[in-house]
Scaffold this motif. Sequence first.
Motif, PDB file in Angstrom:
ATOM      1  N   LYS A  17      -6.798  31.505 -14.940  1.00  0.00           N
ATOM      2  CA  LYS A  17      -6.883  31.420 -13.475  1.00  0.00           C
ATOM      3  C   LYS A  17      -7.960  30.419 -13.060  1.00  0.00           C
ATOM      4  CE  LYS A  17      -5.256  36.116 -13.008  1.00  0.00           C
ATOM      5  NZ  LYS A  17      -5.704  37.489 -13.097  1.00  0.00           N
ATOM      6  N   THR A  18      -9.067  30.408 -13.783  1.00  0.00           N
ATOM      7  CA  THR A  18     -10.133  29.441 -13.506  1.00  0.00           C
ATOM      8  C   THR A  18      -9.636  28.020 -13.770  1.00  0.00           C
ATOM      9  OG1 THR A  18     -11.831  31.057 -14.052  1.00  0.00           O
ATOM     10  CG2 THR A  18     -12.483  28.739 -14.148  1.00  0.00           C
ATOM     11  N   LEU A  19      -8.926  27.835 -14.881  1.00  0.00           N
ATOM     12  CA  LEU A  19      -8.387  26.512 -15.209  1.00  0.00           C
ATOM     13  C   LEU A  19      -7.386  26.039 -14.159  1.00  0.00           C
ATOM     14  CD1 LEU A  19      -7.792  27.017 -19.032  1.00  0.00           C
ATOM     15  CD2 LEU A  19      -9.634  25.699 -17.959  1.00  0.00           C
ATOM     16  N   ALA A  20      -6.600  26.959 -13.629  1.00  0.00           N
ATOM     17  CA  ALA A  20      -5.583  26.612 -12.630  1.00  0.00           C
ATOM     18  C   ALA A  20      -6.205  26.264 -11.277  1.00  0.00           C
ATOM     19  CB  ALA A  20      -4.598  27.773 -12.467  1.00  0.00           C
ATOM     20  N   ASP A  21      -7.410  26.734 -11.025  1.00  0.00           N
ATOM     21  CA  ASP A  21      -8.052  26.570  -9.727  1.00  0.00           C
ATOM     22  C   ASP A  21      -8.724  25.202  -9.589  1.00  0.00           C
ATOM     23  OD1 ASP A  21      -9.182  26.897  -7.252  1.00  0.00           O
ATOM     24  OD2 ASP A  21     -10.590  28.477  -7.876  1.00  0.00           O
ATOM     25  N   ALA A  22      -7.912  24.175  -9.566  1.00  0.00           N
ATOM     26  CA  ALA A  22      -8.440  22.817  -9.412  1.00  0.00           C
ATOM     27  C   ALA A  22      -9.056  22.613  -8.033  1.00  0.00           C
ATOM     28  CB  ALA A  22      -7.336  21.797  -9.662  1.00  0.00           C
ATOM     29  N   GLU A  23      -8.628  23.394  -7.051  1.00  0.00           N
ATOM     30  CA  GLU A  23      -9.188  23.269  -5.707  1.00  0.00           C
ATOM     31  C   GLU A  23     -10.686  23.577  -5.702  1.00  0.00           C
ATOM     32  OE1 GLU A  23      -6.362  25.011  -6.406  1.00  0.00           O
ATOM     33  OE2 GLU A  23      -4.868  23.741  -5.432  1.00  0.00           O
ATOM     34  N   ALA A  61      -3.914  16.067  -2.979  1.00  0.00           N
ATOM     35  CA  ALA A  61      -2.496  16.187  -3.342  1.00  0.00           C
ATOM     36  C   ALA A  61      -2.291  16.309  -4.849  1.00  0.00           C
ATOM     37  CB  ALA A  61      -1.717  14.987  -2.802  1.00  0.00           C
ATOM     38  N   ASP A  62      -3.273  15.890  -5.650  1.00  0.00           N
ATOM     39  CA  ASP A  62      -3.177  15.953  -7.106  1.00  0.00           C
ATOM     40  C   ASP A  62      -3.471  17.347  -7.665  1.00  0.00           C
ATOM     41  OD1 ASP A  62      -2.901  13.143  -7.109  1.00  0.00           O
ATOM     42  OD2 ASP A  62      -5.059  12.832  -7.405  1.00  0.00           O
ATOM     43  N   LEU A  63      -4.140  18.173  -6.895  1.00  0.00           N
ATOM     44  CA  LEU A  63      -4.727  19.391  -7.436  1.00  0.00           C
ATOM     45  C   LEU A  63      -3.734  20.379  -8.059  1.00  0.00           C
ATOM     46  CD1 LEU A  63      -7.581  19.882  -4.843  1.00  0.00           C
ATOM     47  CD2 LEU A  63      -7.631  18.685  -7.056  1.00  0.00           C
ATOM     48  N   PRO A  64      -2.557  20.608  -7.485  1.00  0.00           N
ATOM     49  CA  PRO A  64      -1.617  21.508  -8.171  1.00  0.00           C
ATOM     50  C   PRO A  64      -1.219  21.003  -9.559  1.00  0.00           C
ATOM     51  CG  PRO A  64      -0.985  21.245  -5.871  1.00  0.00           C
ATOM     52  CD  PRO A  64      -2.073  20.240  -6.140  1.00  0.00           C
ATOM     53  N   VAL A  65      -1.028  19.707  -9.683  1.00  0.00           N
ATOM     54  CA  VAL A  65      -0.670  19.129 -10.985  1.00  0.00           C
ATOM     55  C   VAL A  65      -1.852  19.223 -11.945  1.00  0.00           C
ATOM     56  CG1 VAL A  65       0.049  17.017 -12.178  1.00  0.00           C
ATOM     57  CG2 VAL A  65       1.064  17.618  -9.980  1.00  0.00           C
ATOM     58  N   VAL A  66      -3.049  18.948 -11.453  1.00  0.00           N
ATOM     59  CA  VAL A  66      -4.253  19.046 -12.290  1.00  0.00           C
ATOM     60  C   VAL A  66      -4.383  20.461 -12.846  1.00  0.00           C
ATOM     61  CG1 VAL A  66      -6.787  19.015 -12.253  1.00  0.00           C
ATOM     62  CG2 VAL A  66      -5.492  17.143 -11.198  1.00  0.00           C
ATOM     63  N   GLY A  67      -4.248  21.453 -11.991  1.00  0.00           N
ATOM     64  CA  GLY A  67      -4.337  22.842 -12.447  1.00  0.00           C
ATOM     65  C   GLY A  67      -3.276  23.173 -13.474  1.00  0.00           C
ATOM     66  N   ALA A  68      -2.049  22.743 -13.219  1.00  0.00           N
ATOM     67  CA  ALA A  68      -0.945  23.039 -14.146  1.00  0.00           C
ATOM     68  C   ALA A  68      -1.156  22.351 -15.498  1.00  0.00           C
ATOM     69  CB  ALA A  68       0.380  22.607 -13.530  1.00  0.00           C
ATOM     70  N   ILE A  69      -1.592  21.107 -15.491  1.00  0.00           N
ATOM     71  CA  ILE A  69      -1.830  20.400 -16.753  1.00  0.00           C
ATOM     72  C   ILE A  69      -2.957  21.061 -17.530  1.00  0.00           C
ATOM     73  CG2 ILE A  69      -2.778  18.247 -17.727  1.00  0.00           C
ATOM     74  CD1 ILE A  69      -1.097  16.728 -15.653  1.00  0.00           C
ATOM     75  N   THR A  70      -4.008  21.469 -16.832  1.00  0.00           N
ATOM     76  CA  THR A  70      -5.145  22.083 -17.508  1.00  0.00           C
ATOM     77  C   THR A  70      -4.734  23.399 -18.162  1.00  0.00           C
ATOM     78  OG1 THR A  70      -6.596  21.061 -15.861  1.00  0.00           O
ATOM     79  CG2 THR A  70      -7.560  22.749 -17.262  1.00  0.00           C
ATOM     80  N   VAL A  71      -4.044  24.256 -17.436  1.00  0.00           N
ATOM     81  CA  VAL A  71      -3.574  25.510 -18.020  1.00  0.00           C
ATOM     82  C   VAL A  71      -2.597  25.230 -19.150  1.00  0.00           C
ATOM     83  CG1 VAL A  71      -2.258  27.636 -17.602  1.00  0.00           C
ATOM     84  CG2 VAL A  71      -3.960  26.873 -15.939  1.00  0.00           C
ATOM     85  N   GLY A  72      -1.706  24.287 -18.938  1.00  0.00           N
ATOM     86  CA  GLY A  72      -0.721  23.949 -19.968  1.00  0.00           C
ATOM     87  C   GLY A  72      -1.364  23.473 -21.256  1.00  0.00           C
ATOM     88  N   ALA A  73      -2.379  22.631 -21.139  1.00  0.00           N
ATOM     89  CA  ALA A  73      -3.050  22.107 -22.333  1.00  0.00           C
ATOM     90  C   ALA A  73      -3.763  23.218 -23.094  1.00  0.00           C
ATOM     91  CB  ALA A  73      -4.029  21.006 -21.944  1.00  0.00           C
ATOM     92  N   TYR A  74      -4.488  24.062 -22.389  1.00  0.00           N
ATOM     93  CA  TYR A  74      -5.213  25.152 -23.046  1.00  0.00           C
ATOM     94  C   TYR A  74      -4.242  26.194 -23.605  1.00  0.00           C
ATOM     95  CZ  TYR A  74      -9.911  23.683 -21.597  1.00  0.00           C
ATOM     96  OH  TYR A  74     -11.103  23.012 -21.453  1.00  0.00           O
ATOM     97  N   SER A  75      -3.137  26.423 -22.920  1.00  0.00           N
ATOM     98  CA  SER A  75      -2.138  27.388 -23.397  1.00  0.00           C
ATOM     99  C   SER A  75      -1.405  26.862 -24.629  1.00  0.00           C
ATOM    100  CB  SER A  75      -1.114  27.689 -22.299  1.00  0.00           C
ATOM    101  OG  SER A  75      -1.722  28.309 -21.205  1.00  0.00           O
ATOM    102  N   ALA A  76      -1.026  25.598 -24.595  1.00  0.00           N
ATOM    103  CA  ALA A  76      -0.277  25.012 -25.716  1.00  0.00           C
ATOM    104  C   ALA A  76      -1.060  25.100 -27.013  1.00  0.00           C
ATOM    105  CB  ALA A  76       0.076  23.555 -25.407  1.00  0.00           C
ATOM    106  N   ASP A  77      -2.371  24.998 -26.917  1.00  0.00           N
ATOM    107  CA  ASP A  77      -3.209  25.057 -28.107  1.00  0.00           C
ATOM    108  C   ASP A  77      -3.645  26.482 -28.449  1.00  0.00           C
ATOM    109  OD1 ASP A  77      -3.038  22.321 -28.485  1.00  0.00           O
ATOM    110  OD2 ASP A  77      -4.825  21.897 -27.299  1.00  0.00           O
ATOM    111  N   GLY A  78      -3.182  27.456 -27.658  1.00  0.00           N
ATOM    112  CA  GLY A  78      -3.475  28.849 -27.949  1.00  0.00           C
ATOM    113  C   GLY A  78      -4.852  29.316 -27.523  1.00  0.00           C
TER     114      GLY A  78
END
Length: 166
Positions: free
Chosen positions: A39-45, A12-29
Amino acid sequence: MADLLIRPAREADLPVVGAITVGAYSADGYVNEHDDYAKTLADAESRFRDAEVLVAVDETGEILGSVTVVHPGTPYAEISQPGELEFRMLSVAAAARGRGVGESLVHAVIDRARAAGVSHVVLSSSEKMLAAHRLYQRLGFTRLPERDWSPLPGLKLMAYAYGLPL
């Protein structure tokens, strides 16, 4: 951080994990949402299936960050060798930065490595991830320049290791 719990991710955590991972890498450019690596970062599954995903949660259960723990020879392994544990995709939600979440996740990886009886924890990090490098150095990681590598032209990954007493 007393109000922080590190635990294995649940499905149940995986969608949030993927979103946080993409968000963190995106925020830092480091990526944008259209990059293949995003897409790889988003694929927490897939990480959940092929590695171990740990999450940091606060006292309300909100996920604040995650890290992927990898054994040598498995699908997410990049530089680990027998007798080592590797981690990848360390990420912290923007609102949780500066609260020790990343450090707590790295300590959890080191604890897992110690329990597994391995000699080193290793990782690769983009040469641009200076804040992450400061964290690793502060925690006692040392550079492994002989394992630096480049998955794509123009992208250099720097290797680090943390030695564990046997």
